[in-house]
Design a protein around this motif. Sequence first.
Motif, PDB file in Angstrom:
ATOM      1  N   ALA A   1      67.174 -16.520 126.283  1.00 18.40           N
ATOM      2  CA  ALA A   1      67.742 -17.800 125.858  1.00 18.40           C
ATOM      3  C   ALA A   1      67.068 -18.288 124.588  1.00 18.40           C
ATOM      4  O   ALA A   1      65.963 -17.861 124.251  1.00 18.40           O
ATOM      5  N   GLU A   2      67.722 -19.233 123.906  1.00 16.55           N
ATOM      6  CA  GLU A   2      67.127 -19.832 122.719  1.00 16.55           C
ATOM      7  C   GLU A   2      66.017 -20.811 123.076  1.00 16.55           C
ATOM      8  O   GLU A   2      65.077 -21.005 122.301  1.00 16.55           O
ATOM      9  N   ASP A   3      66.127 -21.442 124.242  1.00 11.54           N
ATOM     10  CA  ASP A   3      65.139 -22.452 124.611  1.00 11.54           C
ATOM     11  C   ASP A   3      65.124 -22.608 126.125  1.00 11.54           C
ATOM     12  O   ASP A   3      66.037 -22.141 126.830  1.00 11.54           O
ATOM     13  N   ALA A   4      64.083 -23.280 126.612  1.00 14.55           N
ATOM     14  CA  ALA A   4      63.949 -23.572 128.039  1.00 14.55           C
ATOM     15  C   ALA A   4      63.350 -24.953 128.208  1.00 14.55           C
ATOM     16  O   ALA A   4      62.521 -25.379 127.400  1.00 14.55           O
ATOM     17  N   LEU A   5      63.759 -25.637 129.246  1.00 14.71           N
ATOM     18  CA  LEU A   5      63.136 -26.890 129.658  1.00 14.71           C
ATOM     19  C   LEU A   5      62.603 -26.707 131.070  1.00 14.71           C
ATOM     20  O   LEU A   5      63.193 -25.969 131.877  1.00 14.71           O
ATOM     21  N   VAL A   6      61.496 -27.382 131.362  1.00 17.87           N
ATOM     22  CA  VAL A   6      60.887 -27.259 132.683  1.00 17.87           C
ATOM     23  C   VAL A   6      60.789 -28.652 133.305  1.00 17.87           C
ATOM     24  O   VAL A   6      60.291 -29.592 132.685  1.00 17.87           O
ATOM     25  N   PHE A   7      61.265 -28.758 134.541  1.00 17.38           N
ATOM     26  CA  PHE A   7      61.373 -30.040 135.223  1.00 17.38           C
ATOM     27  C   PHE A   7      60.429 -30.101 136.416  1.00 17.38           C
ATOM     28  O   PHE A   7      59.883 -29.086 136.853  1.00 17.38           O
ATOM     29  N   ASN A   8      60.314 -31.304 136.978  1.00 18.62           N
ATOM     30  CA  ASN A   8      59.419 -31.462 138.114  1.00 18.62           C
ATOM     31  C   ASN A   8      60.014 -30.978 139.434  1.00 18.62           C
ATOM     32  O   ASN A   8      59.354 -31.018 140.471  1.00 18.62           O
TER      33      ASN A   8
ATOM     34  N   LEU B   1      65.565 -24.823 133.234  1.00 17.54           N
ATOM     35  CA  LEU B   1      66.899 -24.796 132.645  1.00 17.54           C
ATOM     36  C   LEU B   1      66.809 -24.070 131.319  1.00 17.54           C
ATOM     37  O   LEU B   1      65.968 -24.398 130.482  1.00 17.54           O
ATOM     38  N   THR B   2      67.671 -23.057 131.127  1.00 15.67           N
ATOM     39  CA  THR B   2      67.665 -22.295 129.882  1.00 15.67           C
ATOM     40  C   THR B   2      69.063 -22.263 129.283  1.00 15.67           C
ATOM     41  O   THR B   2      70.068 -22.359 129.987  1.00 15.67           O
ATOM     42  N   GLY B   3      69.104 -22.114 127.948  1.00 15.63           N
ATOM     43  CA  GLY B   3      70.386 -22.055 127.268  1.00 15.63           C
ATOM     44  C   GLY B   3      70.224 -22.179 125.769  1.00 15.63           C
ATOM     45  O   GLY B   3      69.153 -21.896 125.226  1.00 15.63           O
ATOM     46  N   ARG B   4      71.279 -22.622 125.100  1.00 17.21           N
ATOM     47  CA  ARG B   4      71.245 -22.791 123.651  1.00 17.21           C
ATOM     48  C   ARG B   4      70.321 -23.939 123.266  1.00 17.21           C
ATOM     49  O   ARG B   4      70.208 -24.939 123.973  1.00 17.21           O
ATOM     50  N   LYS B   5      69.733 -23.837 122.096  1.00 16.19           N
ATOM     51  CA  LYS B   5      68.796 -24.852 121.623  1.00 16.19           C
ATOM     52  C   LYS B   5      69.458 -26.218 121.516  1.00 16.19           C
ATOM     53  O   LYS B   5      68.872 -27.232 121.935  1.00 16.19           O
ATOM     54  N   ASP B   6      70.661 -26.273 120.969  1.00 10.57           N
ATOM     55  CA  ASP B   6      71.295 -27.575 120.772  1.00 10.57           C
ATOM     56  C   ASP B   6      71.614 -28.264 122.092  1.00 10.57           C
ATOM     57  O   ASP B   6      71.459 -29.474 122.241  1.00 10.57           O
TER      58      ASP B   6
END
Length: 386
Positions: free
Chosen positions: A73-80, A217-222
């Motif tokens: 993926a272009e980016d990832a976010l990490v949640f609680n 959560l992973t996916g496109r940067k935008d």
Amino acid sequence: MEISHILNELGEDRSLYFNAVSPPIMQTSNFVFDTFEDIRKAFEDEDSAYLYSRGKNPTIEILRKKLAALDEAEDALVFNSGASAIFCSVLANVKTGDHIISVDKPYSWAWRMFDNMLPRFGVETTYIDGTKIENFENALRPETKVIYLESPNSNTFELQDLEAISKLAKSRGIVTIVDNSYSSPIHQKPLALGIDLSLQSATKYLGGHSDTVAGVLTGRKDMLQKIFNEQLLNNGSGISPFNAWLILRGLRTLPVRLAHITKTTEKVIAFLKTHPKIDRVIFPFDNDFPQLDLAKKQMSGACGLFTIVLKTDSYNRIEKFTYGLNHFLVAVSWGGHESLILPQAAAIGPENFDPIIERHRMARVYVGLEDADYLIADLRQALEIL
């Protein structure tokens, strides 16, 4: 990119932290600025600078880079939590008047969001059997904005054809989201099949030690930049530095753990399929699984989690069998070092139990890191109760 590089080197610059082999936990809430210009830029884009650990933090950044690379993926976010990842990914892509198509019987907190929360804001959800592409086609509306998937799900393991669904969705400008917790990035890469957003519970295989709760959560940067700015920062659902460090620790051994669990699972299932007190075993890579061809097409493997159907007409015997196990803990979740079991009967209650309904005799089993013979011997003695 080689997985060994991702897990052991990507995102790590030891010269920044005293040449320590393991990255430190940057357990700070706040960061210092040298100039007004630096402060202004940080306020304009919190994902471009270290301002406040609610958003960006050095330990979390290392984890984000690794998780993005694992999912290609272009980016990832990490949640609680995984529930936070579900909530933020859906909320970012709907507004009043929009429509969602979801697979039938999704994860409980996704279902509660669809049924209890989103209707208050004018968002409607249609549930369908996701095993057939025509069901998605028939459920489409002009106002459909999101298709929500779980492939496989974590109880009876139905799959959806991710590539076919992604093509259908793209032709209508619809965002696709899939819960990939069952497979992890080791065994399935939804983004490579055209899915827009892939989420998973990092509590499971990624963490691997049953000592932290997190979501990815992973996916496109935008797409992720929008979610970072509008959902993650606003509802404070980002992961803490300490929990990010625990996930980093778990990633180091991810392929080794999954390989061991896969081999053990194969042996345990082979035993259970021949036992007279087991009606059937439900597992995506079993030869009797109805969607085996699709599983092999879009997954490189399956491990650990499967369901057994017990051959009994007694609620009490199911309970006695469950607690007759010495080495399987009765608990939810999966993906850790410990083997688990969770019978459906426990949620149904004796007054509603009906052995004619197959679901009432199901028990979800998770195989952990114990040896196969050790677990098989335990199952054998407990099944005598039935």
